[in-house]
Write an enzyme that holds these catalytic residues in place. Structure first.
Site: not given
Ligand code: AMP
Ligand code: ZN
Length: 206
Positions: A116-118
């Protein structure tokens, strides 16, 4: 078994999550998180790196230390972590050097990279690495899901509903439209030149 031979990652609370093998290109963010040349911030919960192929003047990725593969694996227990990721990203954009820039905070509905990466990205989309319609549309259509929307969805429904693969393809193939003025562009070079004129306009207005 001693901690040092445990498989997978370990967060400060001692919880473990299996991380995938780092060899495959799609797992490149896992090694990037450890790369001192890319890392701009780190604490017990998150790491912030510079995107290696930035699609705007400023482009960061905020990643949790525990391994969460993607949006589909999120549940209500992750709300606090996602809020914190947003806070950390926000703090970085508050630095004086970014005061003339607007930033977008969000997730790609169909990411290419695991973990997961914002995305925290300045909304100029002025970068040599922004080469294709897909690159541009991935940030300017509903393929980009606002961070707050993800958090609200988790709070309200306990999950994040992402668009189907077909819908994502449609978003990425949409006509090239300037996100600032709505003008449709026929090619990427024309769009990039047009976007630069908006930036120049800002400078003239100052
Ligand atoms: P996504 O489409 O949401 O999976 O975006 C992945 C992002 O990771 C893209 O913006 C890439 O430019 C970036 N990226 C790909 N490989 C690396 C890497 N090894 N280190 C840092 N950023 C990367
Ligand atoms: Zn425009």
């Amino acid at each position: 078994m001693s901690k040092s031979v445990k498989r997978g990652s370990e967060d400060v609370s001692g919880n473990t999550a299996k991380k995938p093998c780092t060899g495959h290109w799609a797992n490149g963010l896992l090694s990037a998180m450890e790369d001192p040349n890319l890392r701009v911030y780190g604490d017990e919960q998150v790491v912030v790196i510079k995107d290696k192929y930035p699609k705007a003047q400023f482009h960061f990725l905020v990643l949790p230390k525990i391994h969460i593969p993607n949006l589909k694996k999120l549940d209500e227990s992750h709300v606090r972590l996602l809020e914190y990721m947003q806070e950390v990203g926000h703090k970085i954009t508050q630095k004086k050097q970014f005061s003339d820039h607007n930033f977008r905070f969000g997730y790609h509905a169909e990411p290419s990279m695991n973990h997961l990466h914002l995305h925290v990205i300045s909304d100029d989309f002025c970068s040599d690495s922004l080469k294709t319609k897909k690159h541009y549309n991935s940030f300017t259509t509903d393929h980009f899901i606002d961070s707050q929307k993800v958090i609200d969805s988790l709070k309200n429904t306990g999950k994040v509903t992402v668009p189907s693969r077909e819908e994502c393809e449609k978003f990425l193939k949409q006509p090239l439209v300037c996100f600032k003025c709505g003008e449709e562009m026929t090619t990427m070079p024309k769009l990039k030149l047009h976007l630069k004129s908006h930036i120049a306009g800002t400078w003239l207005a100052v």
